[in-house]
Design an enzyme around this catalytic site. Structure first.
Site, short mmCIF file in Angstrom:
data_model
loop_
_atom_site.label_atom_id
_atom_site.label_comp_id
_atom_site.label_asym_id
_atom_site.label_seq_id
_atom_site.Cartn_x
_atom_site.Cartn_y
_atom_site.Cartn_z
N ASP A 3 0.84 -1.31 0.04
CA ASP A 3 -0.06 -0.01 0.23
C ASP A 3 0.81 1.08 -0.04
O ASP A 3 2.07 1.27 -0.46
CB ASP A 3 -1.09 0.03 1.14
CG ASP A 3 -2.32 0.57 0.99
OD1 ASP A 3 -2.56 1.83 0.70
OD2 ASP A 3 -3.43 -0.25 0.79
N HIS A 25 -3.83 5.86 2.88
CA HIS A 25 -4.65 4.88 2.71
C HIS A 25 -4.07 3.73 3.07
O HIS A 25 -4.73 2.88 3.56
CB HIS A 25 -4.40 4.80 1.04
CG HIS A 25 -5.17 3.62 0.42
ND1 HIS A 25 -5.03 2.41 0.09
CD2 HIS A 25 -6.33 3.67 -0.35
CE1 HIS A 25 -5.65 1.70 -0.50
NE2 HIS A 25 -6.65 2.53 -0.78
N SER A 82 -11.03 -0.88 -1.57
CA SER A 82 -9.93 -0.74 -0.98
C SER A 82 -9.88 -0.92 0.37
O SER A 82 -9.10 -1.49 1.09
CB SER A 82 -9.21 0.83 -1.05
OG SER A 82 -8.27 0.86 -1.98
#
Length: 754
Positions: free
Chosen positions: A158, A214, A539
């Protein structure tokens, strides 16, 4: 390296909402992979290529890298050659990533050791209350049986990690298992611990900090430790905890603000396999492509050969059919659903009508006084973009003190629309869903008082504006509401099947929580001590399933990745909390290309009774059946293959826990093999939900298992009925269930009429 909150905030808020279509890197550097581009002449003419070669017998990193280097065109100097190779892969593919001119790439392609060479692709990111929503409770069922993931290592590919976040405390955590072979690049006061046991930046030579948010969000969703008082602006308040709170995390930074380069993703997967992870979680992807040209599919196949489970997001290109990413059958492809929690806000009009919507930012000092209401599209009818509150269109607009109505989409992110309204003097925003998003408003952290409402509400609001010369409105904030009986519901953005790459494999496999998910964030958004954020995307659903896979891997260490996937799929829920079929964003029953096998039920997955297992060799006849060349199949398998010597199979013949067929006028016949992982001396009877316009039979109709791990094969016949019976349907769906006194083992059926 330390950034202040002021420096970090714009990166986090703006970076995550950018359209992730460009990714550049001028200095890939990584210990095992050798990589700097300093001193290269005319670097602007160089592209990064992924090169696949015949698998060599060399083992050491140094000798392997030297051999790769020897394959490069001799036109460049010795020094330049050493710098051109940016990644040498050892585990997941036979090959390397290299910077070349197009002319040099053509020369390299002629080398007899080279199987293929192609420019790398750029991938995009697919971007709490959920454990209790999913039925995970302390010391009960799966959490109790799996020790909450203790001893399992989840590799997160990520945007990096926020090491100091309370979700990654190692209090009460065991030491990493002896097999762990990883490395932590953090040094000084902040170093890895027993929770985050490894962290590497594959992108460049800086530390693997998360400047996007994220990576922190997905990691804490998969395996975050319990943090009390987690909230965003006081909403969704409670204890945030990941799916596998005792699992270890290994962090591989492969993405930046502008996306994720394929060569870097491959390198991250390569080192993760070498480090000894048990689960790989990738909330990123690219549009549908052949498996031999997909870095994620290639890396995932090598991972499952080593017993590593791979979970990937399905993509955010819904609600349209055929929009999936990460379709390979050896990957768990995860779509997104809603949860039963809403952060409610109400658009109240001057005539007293109220329309329910959502918003995370709910300022307590915003008065409920009615204000002038204006539709952005009516401000300047010659500007096609102003209805979407495009920042450029709103630059010279004066909406001071007004509530502005903005349309969804228009290539403008939702929060950016609010910023444009605020910059133009607007007091508040009502954001309208488009017809495709329908009844799925999203709770965002807006920059001004706002509410996101459904498409039908938007039509009514615009009708009201046109009905009066003095339209008025305000926004009422209701806070957190739990108990939506229509959940889980398929999120509008969740990508749908059928798979373009392999239509004979039903995708997505499963859906899990992905809309308005609260999890860790690098900073506090409201200047409180709670550093969490609420965001949406597949996600977010992917790490839920990654964590659940870690629980199952702990509970059943002898299960293969395919068996774990089967357990998740065959025990999935098909109804919502109201006991009705799962709905889509239109509030209509969702089709099988939206739900896959259904909504994940972790506790049931821990005890499925039967599984549809697949050994890695079973994929060879499947891949040959895709009409791939010997070289293309060999790239995936990392070995020489001669498909003419292999009895290839139709795609739907793979022993997958679903059946997807294209049915014309000819009958089709397939088999499936069940493996008993439940009690012995158990009898199952088949129950068939037959798709419309199809006749079906299953032989035998009853199976008795007398041994653990006993395998039994059954056969399924599909006979088309007259075309008149199809009506307007171009797809039909059904299911096959094997039912005993204790278990119900279900697989979905998808039929596309051709």
């Amino acid at each position: 390296m330390t950034l202040t909150k002021m420096e970090l905030t714009p990166i986090l808020l703006i970076g995550f909402i950018l359209v992730l279509s460009i990714y550049t890197t001028s200095a890939h550097k990584y210990q095992e992979f050798t990589a700097t581009n300093e001193g290269l002449e005319d670097e602007s003419s160089l592209l990064t290529y992924i090169v696949h070669v015949n698998k060599p017998s060399l083992q050491s990193k140094e000798s392997l890298h030297g051999w790769y280097h020897s394959l490069l065109p001799q036109a460049t100097t010795e020094t330049q050659n050493q710098q051109r190779i940016i990644f040498s892969y050892r585990n997941i593919v036979a090959g390397f990533a290299v910077k070349l001119t197009p002319e040099e790439a053509k020369v390299l392609e002629e080398n007899e050791e080279v199987l293929s060479i192609r420019p790398e692709k750029i991938f995009s990111l697919h971007t709490t209350h959920t454990p209790s929503f999913l039925g995970l409770q302390q010391n009960q069922e799966l959490w109790g049986n799996s020790n909450q993931g203790k001893g399992i290592i989840i590799g997160m590919l990520d945007t990096g990690i926020t090491l100091s976040h309370p979700s990654f405390s190692d209090e009460g955590m065991p030491s990493p298992p002896a097999k762990w072979n990883g490395h932590c690049e953090f040094t000084g006061e902040r170093i890895c611990n027993k929770k985050i046991i490894g962290a590497r930046n594959i992108v460049n030579s800086s530390l693997p900090y998360d400047y996007v948010g994220h990576g922190t969000h997905t990691a804490s969703t998969a395996a975050g430790r319990p943090v009390k008082g987690a909230n965003v602006f006081g909403n969704a308040n409670g204890t945030a905890i990941g799916m596998a709170p005792y699992a270890h995390l290994a962090i591989y930074k492969v993405c930046g603000v502008f996306g994720c380069a394929e060569s870097v993703i491959l390198a991250g997967m390569d080192v993760a396999v070498d480090d000894g992870v048990d689960v790989l979680s990738l909330s990123l992807g690219q549009p549908s492509t052949s498996f031999f040209e997909s870095g994620i599919a290639l890396g995932a196949f090598s991972a499952i050969q080593k017993g590593i489970f791979v979970s990937c997001s399905a993509g955010n290109s819904g609600p349209f059919h055929g929009t999936l990413a990460n379709e390979a059958p050896w990957i768990l492809t995860v779509g997104a659903s809603t949860i039963d929690r809403k952060i409610e806000a109400v658009a109240k009009l001057g005539d007293g009508t109220e329309y329910l919507g959502e918003s995370v930012f709910q300022p307590k000092d915003f008065a409920s006084t009615l204000l002038p209401l204006v539709y952005a599209g009516a401000i300047n009818t010659s500007d096609d973009f102003i209805a979407f509150c495009n920042p450029f269109s709103m630059e010279n607009v004066d909406v001071k003190g007004k509530v502005v109505v903005c349309e969804q989409d228009g290539s403008v992110e939702r929060v950016a629309k609010g910023q444009a309204v605020k910059d133009a003097g607007g007091a508040a925003m009502i954001l309208l869903n488009g017809e495709d998003e329908a009844f799925n408003p999203i709770a965002d952290v807006h920059v001004l008082p706002a509410v996101h409402v459904s498409y039908s509400a938007g039509l009514s609001i615009k009708d009201y504006i046109n009905s009066t010369s003095t339209p008025m409105a305000t926004i009422l904030f209701k806070g957190t509401v739990i108990g939506n009986p229509l959940s889980p519901q398929v999120a509008s953005f969740s990508s749908r099947g059928p798979s373009k790459t392999s239509p004979g494999i039903l995708k997505p496999d499963i859906i899990g929580p992905g809309l308005n998910i609260l999890a860790g964030w690098p900073i506090s958004l409201d200047n409180s001590t709670s550093s969490f954020n609420i965001i949406a995307g597949t996600s977010m659903s992917c790490p839920h399933l990654s964590g659940i896979a870690a629980l199952l891997k702990n509970s059943h260490p002898d299960w293969s990745p395919a068996a774990i996937k089967s357990a998740i799929m065959t025990t999935a829920n098909h109804v919502n909390l109201h006991g009705k079929p799962i709905l889509d964003q239109r509030l209509l029953p969702a089709d099988v290309f939206a739900t896959g096998a259904g909504h994940v039920n972790p506790s049931k997955a821990n005890d499925p009774g039967l599984v549809y297992d697949i050994e890695t060799n079973d994929y060879v006849p499947y891949l040959c059946g895709l009409n791939y060349t010997d070289i293309q199949v060999g790239i995936i398998l990392q070995q020489k293959v001669k498909c003419s010597d292999v009895k290839s199979i139709p795609q739907a013949q793979l022993n997958y826990p679903s059946i997807s067929i294209r049915l014309g006028n000819t009958s089709q016949f397939y088999s499936r093999t069940l493996t008993n992982v439940g009690p012995v001396n158990t009898t199952y009877n088949v129950v068939i939900d037959v798709p419309v316009a199809v006749r079906m039979s299953v032989r035998p109709s009853q199976i008795t298992f007398t041994e653990v791990k006993q395998k039994v094969t059954y056969w399924v016949d599909f006979i088309p009925e007259d075309k008149e019976n199809r009506g307007d349907n171009f797809i039909a769906q059904g299911s096959i269930k094997w039912i005993s006194a204790k278990y119900s083992v279900s697989i979905p059926i998808a039929v596309v009429f051709v």
